[in-house]
Design a protein around this motif. Structure first.
Motif: not given
Length: 260
Positions: A66-77
């Motif tokens: 479920l945290l995949r979208p947040y992980a993607t955003v955090l990795a980009a940052i």
């Protein structure tokens, strides 16, 4: 660290409740002490969220839930700047540089064991004694403990339990029940990588080691006293008579008549 704070705030607003965000780095070693890999991970509530890829020098989402979208955003940052990449690379260099020193001071060190035999008489069994050979303070953990009776091996510690001491050393003990006779010798022998030859301690029926030391000390003191006494007596007997013993001024007593 503001990135992690914003992530926690966003998740808490979505009903995640209490949360814990931390950074974990790992440096697994091979059997020869070389570094096998390097890991640098941002973890949310014990769940890996974003992982560092050393070969590509970039962060990537490592959560597939479920945290995949947040992980993607955090990795980009994190990939947008250089601060976090530099931090991960600094940990990677530390892993590479500290491994030899860590390996030599831990896995390659040799700490010799200490040994002691404890004897406990068994109740209701004449002449029966429980002997316990305690071995402690050694590293590495591999150790061989043997019991010998008059030189012959009678027991081994193959099934003895090995316990860590909490200071990178180990301890173990091997017990042996014997019927002791006068003249018997029971030996606990320890073989370890830190020793050039086996470390041995003997036990036999009779005086305890502590009492034996007291008896020997008393005998030594008595012997020294006798030697000193004999030397003094001999010196006194050889002493020449002093002046006044063979001749000298006579001593007169009351009632004596002086010669005229």
């Amino acid at each position: 660290m503001w990135v992690l704070g914003m992530l926690g705030l966003a998740l808490s607003c979505r009903g995640a409740g209490a949360f814990l965000v931390h950074v974990a780095s790992s440096c697994p070693l091979a059997a020869n002490g070389s570094a096998l890999a390097f890991g640098f991970t941002l973890v949310f509530n014990k769940n890996p969220l974003v992982c560092y890829e050393p070969d590509a020098r970039r962060f990537a989402p490592c959560d597939w839930g479920l945290l995949r979208p947040y992980a993607t955003v955090l990795a980009a940052i994190l990939n947008n700047g250089t601060a976090w990449v530099q931090r991960a690379e600094a940990r990677r260099r530390a892993c590479r540089d500290l491994v030899p020193r860590f390996w030599s001071s831990t896995a390659l060190r040799r700490t010799p064991p200490q040994i002691r035999i404890v004897s406990v008489p068994l109740p209701n069994t004449p002449d029966a004694v429980l002997l316990t050979c305690r071995v402690w303070g050694f590293y590495p953990a591999e150790v061989t403990v043997l019991w010998r009776h008059n030189g012959d091996v009678v027991a081994t510690g193959d099934n003895a339990k090995l316990l860590p001491n909490g200071d990178w050393t180990y301890q173990t003990q091997v017990t042996l029940t014997v019927t002791a006779k006068v003249g018997d010798t029971f030996t606990c022998a320890v073989q370890h990588a830190s020793l050039d030859r086996p470390l041995c301690e003997d036990w036999g029926p009779g005086l305890s080691p502590g009492l034996m030391v007291k008896v020997v000390a008393a005998a030594v003191v008595m012997t020294v006293g006798l030697v000193v006494f004999a030397a003094g007596t001999f010196s006194y007997c050889r002493q020449a008579p002093g002046e006044g013993q063979a001749g000298g001024t006579p001593v007169w007593h009351v009632g004596d008549v002086a010669p005229t």
